[in-house]
Scaffold this motif. Sequence first.
Motif, PDB file in Angstrom:
ATOM      1  N   SER A   1     -47.043  27.126 -40.945  1.00  0.00           N
ATOM      2  CA  SER A   1     -46.539  28.384 -41.478  1.00  0.00           C
ATOM      3  C   SER A   1     -45.152  28.650 -40.912  1.00  0.00           C
ATOM      4  O   SER A   1     -44.919  29.590 -40.161  1.00  0.00           O
ATOM      5  N   ARG A   2     -44.204  27.785 -41.237  1.00  0.00           N
ATOM      6  CA  ARG A   2     -42.836  27.958 -40.737  1.00  0.00           C
ATOM      7  C   ARG A   2     -42.009  28.603 -41.822  1.00  0.00           C
ATOM      8  O   ARG A   2     -42.299  28.513 -43.009  1.00  0.00           O
TER       9      ARG A   2
ATOM     10  N   HIS B   1     -55.290  34.482 -37.284  1.00  0.00           N
ATOM     11  CA  HIS B   1     -55.561  33.540 -38.363  1.00  0.00           C
ATOM     12  C   HIS B   1     -54.787  33.906 -39.638  1.00  0.00           C
ATOM     13  O   HIS B   1     -54.395  33.015 -40.395  1.00  0.00           O
ATOM     14  N   ALA B   2     -54.563  35.194 -39.862  1.00  0.00           N
ATOM     15  CA  ALA B   2     -53.760  35.595 -41.016  1.00  0.00           C
ATOM     16  C   ALA B   2     -52.328  35.115 -40.866  1.00  0.00           C
ATOM     17  O   ALA B   2     -51.690  34.702 -41.848  1.00  0.00           O
ATOM     18  N   ALA B   3     -51.797  35.153 -39.630  1.00  0.00           N
ATOM     19  CA  ALA B   3     -50.419  34.728 -39.401  1.00  0.00           C
ATOM     20  C   ALA B   3     -50.224  33.234 -39.611  1.00  0.00           C
ATOM     21  O   ALA B   3     -49.113  32.782 -39.901  1.00  0.00           O
TER      22      ALA B   3
ATOM     23  N   PHE C   1     -58.529  30.452 -47.194  1.00  0.00           N
ATOM     24  CA  PHE C   1     -57.743  31.320 -46.312  1.00  0.00           C
ATOM     25  C   PHE C   1     -58.415  32.683 -46.127  1.00  0.00           C
ATOM     26  O   PHE C   1     -58.668  33.118 -44.995  1.00  0.00           O
ATOM     27  N   TRP C   2     -58.742  33.329 -47.239  1.00  0.00           N
ATOM     28  CA  TRP C   2     -59.367  34.648 -47.145  1.00  0.00           C
ATOM     29  C   TRP C   2     -60.831  34.545 -46.722  1.00  0.00           C
ATOM     30  O   TRP C   2     -61.377  35.484 -46.141  1.00  0.00           O
TER      31      TRP C   2
ATOM     32  N   ALA D   1     -53.144  42.676 -49.871  1.00  0.00           N
ATOM     33  CA  ALA D   1     -51.751  42.933 -50.240  1.00  0.00           C
ATOM     34  C   ALA D   1     -50.855  42.997 -49.010  1.00  0.00           C
ATOM     35  O   ALA D   1     -49.727  42.477 -49.021  1.00  0.00           O
ATOM     36  N   SER D   2     -51.340  43.610 -47.929  1.00  0.00           N
ATOM     37  CA  SER D   2     -50.509  43.777 -46.731  1.00  0.00           C
ATOM     38  C   SER D   2     -50.259  42.451 -46.024  1.00  0.00           C
ATOM     39  O   SER D   2     -49.131  42.171 -45.589  1.00  0.00           O
ATOM     40  N   VAL D   3     -51.298  41.631 -45.887  1.00  0.00           N
ATOM     41  CA  VAL D   3     -51.109  40.317 -45.263  1.00  0.00           C
ATOM     42  C   VAL D   3     -50.154  39.470 -46.100  1.00  0.00           C
ATOM     43  O   VAL D   3     -49.258  38.795 -45.560  1.00  0.00           O
ATOM     44  N   SER D   4     -50.308  39.525 -47.401  1.00  0.00           N
ATOM     45  CA  SER D   4     -49.419  38.766 -48.284  1.00  0.00           C
ATOM     46  C   SER D   4     -47.992  39.290 -48.187  1.00  0.00           C
ATOM     47  O   SER D   4     -47.029  38.505 -48.185  1.00  0.00           O
ATOM     48  N   ALA D   5     -47.844  40.617 -48.099  1.00  0.00           N
ATOM     49  CA  ALA D   5     -46.505  41.205 -47.965  1.00  0.00           C
ATOM     50  C   ALA D   5     -45.842  40.734 -46.680  1.00  0.00           C
ATOM     51  O   ALA D   5     -44.639  40.436 -46.656  1.00  0.00           O
TER      52      ALA D   5
END
Length: 417
Positions: free
Chosen positions: A410-411, A388-390, A53-54, A197-201
Amino acid sequence: MDTLLLARLQFATTTSIHFLFVAVTLGLVTLLVGLQTTWALTGDPKWERLTRFWGQLYVINYVLGIASGIVMEFQFGLNWSGLSRYVGNVFGAPLAIETLVAFFLESTFLGMWIFGWQRLRRGVHLALLWGVALTAYASAFWIMVANAWLQHPVGYRVDDGVAHLTDIGALLTNPTLGMALGHVIAASLLTGGMLMASVSAWHLIRRTADVALHRTALRIGLVTAALSVSLVQGFGFAQFGPVGELQPTKFDTGPTADARIAEWTTRFGPGDYTPPALSNVGLGFMILIGFTLGCVWLLLPLLWRDLVIRLRFPLWLVLLALPLPFVAVILGWLAREVGRQPWAAYGLLPTDQAVSRVDPGLMLASLIGFSLLLGALAVTNWTLLARHAARGAVDPALGRPPGTPDDDRSRPVPALA
């Protein structure tokens, strides 16, 4: 229109945009090495999915960052022919080495890593990523070697109006190099940690699939950001002493600066040898952002029993803080470069002698063209990163076995118990 002002604006614009790519590249590749090394040691598929993913976000940023770097390189020949002619034999050496490292070694390792999924042994594949990381740091080192020489020229002689390198040891031990390099690396780690951290948040706020994966990434990102911001502050403040001694006009250090200005007036004639006030303004805001980001330490206790997730409000703080490290790295870079003015090479080559003698209209057209191109690359980069992060870490495209259909799952899922 003034050719010199336009050339400086162009270099400031393109360098600042390119530096955003660099910060993400250095920060994310370090985190990727940790993720894939953990997967190689434990065999836990969770770490494989986080790496994929990253990793794909890193690849997007790297590819467009390389393109922005190529655009930026054109300026040395187009806009700064005086700099290239006078100090190219010294300044160009570390840049040439960096080009070999970044465009050959690093990109080769990365290409083999991208296409080596499912094809190479796990240890070999991991070694390739380590190669990417090491060459990325080597690239940063050589760039900072070149920049440190402009800040404080050492190990050279001037023959017939051209500077020549005489002592590579002095070049590599430049007193303006060490702390600045540590500061840049720490700032990049801070940027990568805050991005993770922000994408995970964001995913945890929306309760998308794979909450456990994003919880792990949030912890890694916050811990990395907390440790890095302390290093950023330490390396940053440690530079004030050497800079005040070697570049007294940058901080207007009284009699020392006056003596240096008197020396320059004798050598180069009367002129304004003090840097624009903009450098100190940027420095002040950068320090303010650095102290603000230091508050990330307050979030670490909330990682206990997932309080940071259950309270939700800290997740919004992390998400909204994402732009801060990017703003800080630009302000820091501008403070370092603008504070060197009016010198292209401090005390050696005035900026007005370094700029190319071209028509102002042509320089304006160049400024507009390069800015639009770099801006388009930046917008494209962040659009692709956001898209792609979403999609989440359910089944990232990178490393997916051939023939596997693209399944964006990613639902939303039920809230945490």
